[in-house]
Scaffold this active site. Sequence first.
Site, PDB file in Angstrom:
ATOM      1  N   CYS A 134     -23.992  27.605  55.135  1.00 26.26           N
ATOM      2  CA  CYS A 134     -25.320  27.397  54.540  1.00 26.26           C
ATOM      3  C   CYS A 134     -26.234  26.531  55.389  1.00 26.26           C
ATOM      4  O   CYS A 134     -27.329  26.164  54.936  1.00 26.26           O
ATOM      5  CB  CYS A 134     -25.178  26.783  53.152  1.00 26.26           C
ATOM      6  SG  CYS A 134     -24.134  27.757  52.051  1.00 26.26           S
ATOM      7  N   LYS A 199     -24.830  23.448  41.457  1.00 21.64           N
ATOM      8  CA  LYS A 199     -24.223  24.678  41.943  1.00 21.64           C
ATOM      9  C   LYS A 199     -22.785  24.362  42.326  1.00 21.64           C
ATOM     10  O   LYS A 199     -22.531  23.534  43.196  1.00 21.64           O
ATOM     11  CB  LYS A 199     -24.995  25.199  43.156  1.00 21.64           C
ATOM     12  CG  LYS A 199     -24.366  26.452  43.744  1.00 21.64           C
ATOM     13  CD  LYS A 199     -25.212  27.019  44.865  1.00 21.64           C
ATOM     14  CE  LYS A 199     -24.543  28.240  45.472  1.00 21.64           C
ATOM     15  NZ  LYS A 199     -25.333  28.807  46.565  1.00 21.64           N
ATOM     16  N   ARG A 209     -21.020  37.739  48.077  1.00 26.27           N
ATOM     17  CA  ARG A 209     -20.828  37.597  49.518  1.00 26.27           C
ATOM     18  C   ARG A 209     -20.566  38.951  50.169  1.00 26.27           C
ATOM     19  O   ARG A 209     -20.869  39.145  51.347  1.00 26.27           O
ATOM     20  CB  ARG A 209     -19.723  36.572  49.800  1.00 26.27           C
ATOM     21  CG  ARG A 209     -20.200  35.168  49.367  1.00 26.27           C
ATOM     22  CD  ARG A 209     -19.169  34.090  49.559  1.00 26.27           C
ATOM     23  NE  ARG A 209     -19.613  32.848  48.912  1.00 26.27           N
ATOM     24  CZ  ARG A 209     -18.867  31.766  48.758  1.00 26.27           C
ATOM     25  NH1 ARG A 209     -17.617  31.752  49.223  1.00 26.27           N
ATOM     26  NH2 ARG A 209     -19.341  30.710  48.163  1.00 26.27           N
ATOM     27  N   ARG A 221     -17.046  26.125  51.195  1.00 24.54           N
ATOM     28  CA  ARG A 221     -18.318  25.465  50.869  1.00 24.54           C
ATOM     29  C   ARG A 221     -18.100  24.165  50.073  1.00 24.54           C
ATOM     30  O   ARG A 221     -19.005  23.683  49.402  1.00 24.54           O
ATOM     31  CB  ARG A 221     -19.198  26.413  50.043  1.00 24.54           C
ATOM     32  CG  ARG A 221     -19.481  27.772  50.689  1.00 24.54           C
ATOM     33  CD  ARG A 221     -20.912  28.200  50.468  1.00 24.54           C
ATOM     34  NE  ARG A 221     -21.168  29.622  50.622  1.00 24.54           N
ATOM     35  CZ  ARG A 221     -21.250  30.259  51.788  1.00 24.54           C
ATOM     36  NH1 ARG A 221     -21.008  29.619  52.915  1.00 24.54           N
ATOM     37  NH2 ARG A 221     -21.539  31.557  51.809  1.00 24.54           N
ATOM     38  N   LYS A 252     -25.148  26.806  37.868  1.00 24.39           N
ATOM     39  CA  LYS A 252     -24.592  28.049  38.406  1.00 24.39           C
ATOM     40  C   LYS A 252     -23.137  27.835  38.780  1.00 24.39           C
ATOM     41  O   LYS A 252     -22.841  26.828  39.427  1.00 24.39           O
ATOM     42  CB  LYS A 252     -25.399  28.414  39.637  1.00 24.39           C
ATOM     43  CG  LYS A 252     -24.876  29.588  40.407  1.00 24.39           C
ATOM     44  CD  LYS A 252     -25.685  29.787  41.641  1.00 24.39           C
ATOM     45  CE  LYS A 252     -25.024  30.898  42.436  1.00 24.39           C
ATOM     46  NZ  LYS A 252     -25.393  30.911  43.798  1.00 24.39           N
ATOM     47  N   SER A 278     -22.535  36.977  40.344  1.00 22.95           N
ATOM     48  CA  SER A 278     -21.954  38.276  40.702  1.00 22.95           C
ATOM     49  C   SER A 278     -20.562  38.504  40.122  1.00 22.95           C
ATOM     50  O   SER A 278     -20.274  39.578  39.597  1.00 22.95           O
ATOM     51  CB  SER A 278     -21.912  38.407  42.226  1.00 22.95           C
ATOM     52  OG  SER A 278     -21.140  37.353  42.808  1.00 22.95           O
ATOM     53  N   TYR A 317     -27.732  40.031  36.937  1.00 22.16           N
ATOM     54  CA  TYR A 317     -27.773  41.408  37.441  1.00 22.16           C
ATOM     55  C   TYR A 317     -27.878  42.399  36.280  1.00 22.16           C
ATOM     56  O   TYR A 317     -28.149  43.568  36.492  1.00 22.16           O
ATOM     57  CB  TYR A 317     -26.530  41.686  38.299  1.00 22.16           C
ATOM     58  CG  TYR A 317     -26.422  40.692  39.441  1.00 22.16           C
ATOM     59  CD1 TYR A 317     -27.181  40.863  40.595  1.00 22.16           C
ATOM     60  CD2 TYR A 317     -25.622  39.545  39.336  1.00 22.16           C
ATOM     61  CE1 TYR A 317     -27.135  39.926  41.616  1.00 22.16           C
ATOM     62  CE2 TYR A 317     -25.563  38.612  40.356  1.00 22.16           C
ATOM     63  CZ  TYR A 317     -26.324  38.807  41.492  1.00 22.16           C
ATOM     64  OH  TYR A 317     -26.289  37.875  42.495  1.00 22.16           O
TER      65      TYR A 317
HETATM   66  C1  PBG Z   1     -26.332  31.170  48.604  1.00 19.38           C
HETATM   67  C2  PBG Z   1     -26.168  31.829  47.305  1.00 19.38           C
HETATM   68  C3  PBG Z   1     -24.993  32.332  46.791  1.00 19.38           C
HETATM   69  C4  PBG Z   1     -25.304  32.860  45.537  1.00 19.38           C
HETATM   70  C5  PBG Z   1     -26.653  32.653  45.323  1.00 19.38           C
HETATM   71  N1  PBG Z   1     -27.183  31.995  46.426  1.00 19.38           N
HETATM   72  C6  PBG Z   1     -23.650  32.464  47.376  1.00 19.38           C
HETATM   73  C7  PBG Z   1     -22.865  31.312  47.806  1.00 19.38           C
HETATM   74  O1  PBG Z   1     -23.180  30.146  47.546  1.00 19.38           O
HETATM   75  O2  PBG Z   1     -21.876  31.598  48.484  1.00 19.38           O
HETATM   76  C8  PBG Z   1     -24.323  33.513  44.630  1.00 19.38           C
HETATM   77  C9  PBG Z   1     -24.879  34.370  43.569  1.00 19.38           C
HETATM   78  C10 PBG Z   1     -23.900  35.261  42.921  1.00 19.38           C
HETATM   79  O3  PBG Z   1     -22.674  35.147  43.075  1.00 19.38           O
HETATM   80  O4  PBG Z   1     -24.370  36.166  42.191  1.00 19.38           O
HETATM   81  N2  PBG Z   1     -27.471  31.549  49.249  1.00 19.38           N
END
Ligand code: PBG
Length: 326
Positions: A134, A199, A209, A221, A252, A278, A317
């Site tokens: 990131c 997050k 991903r 991460r 999140k 997701s 989604y």
């Molecule tokens: C990072 C980002 C992520 C998601 C949203 N922004 C992925 C991560 O942190 O690896 C995940 C969203 C999802 O899983 O639907 N830019």
Amino acid sequence: MNAMSLHLTHRPRRLRRTEAIRSFVRETRLTPDRLIYPMFVCEGEGIRREVGSMPGVYQLSVDEAVKETAAAKSDGVPGVLLFGLPASKDDAGSKASDSQAPVQSAVRAIKREVKDAVVFTDVCLCEYTSHGHCGLMHGSDILNDATVAELVKAALSHAEAGADFVAPSDMMDGRVGAIRTALDAAGHDQVGLMAYSAKYCSAFYGPFRDAADSAPQFGDRRSHQMDPANVEEALREVALDLAEGADIVMVKPALTYLDVISRVKREFNRPTAAYHVSGEYAMLKAAARNGWLDEERAMLETLTSIARAGADLIITYYAREAARAL
Ligand code: PBG
């Protein structure tokens, strides 16, 4: 009186007798106007490529993203959140602030062609770096302050393209304040900030991903995303982002952190978003495809629970499907 009757002062079932009565006493109403629809925007034209682990979700070229936003709008979904899939990646994630890259192009096209659509853009480097991290790296460390400078450039390029809100998802320290200051200095005082404040470092980002081709090539991460065991820390993160100028704060993922959503809403009482991510979407899709769940009921129950916990906005989604079902 029937011999079998009990003398009960309270009979809660009286309020569950008919749908009209249930509706009178319903505490949470899920409505499409609180949904935000995430989309993955790629290079090219006429492209709609389904993501394997996310049935019903597509990588879309700019022209298709415009159509999808218009379709979401007519389903009743007011906002979209854009992620970019650049044609090439490098160590520095330099395409993140390229005015001709997919997100910036999609913002311009959507703002031009879809009346009143509210456009949010995700701000992070992971979709743009060859290593999938990131931020800018020094060995195996992510450099905080140097990364913030790149995030500021990306956020400015989104604002320049016409984004209504920028949404930093990187979890670097101080990025909200730095972005707010830079936006204001560039005359974008009306561009809002939705901060991914709490997050978590979650297994439920797996399918994303795949969709964004953003899995870290080494490491993980954990040095910036939060430990799933913590909630007091989430409140401190939210407090910092609000102090730095966040307009909307986000938790999140959603389902495994309903308690966090609830505490954030109660303690700060500020506009609060939750991201139904997701993996949460993929779980329901997979079970439904196997005939193990009634998908529509499971979807609406899930989204209602996120709203009941305290989320004002829900990023999902399922936004279009839910809006149609409502
Ligand atoms: C990072 C980002 C992520 C998601 C949203 N922004 C992925 C991560 O942190 O690896 C995940 C969203 C999802 O899983 O639907 N830019």
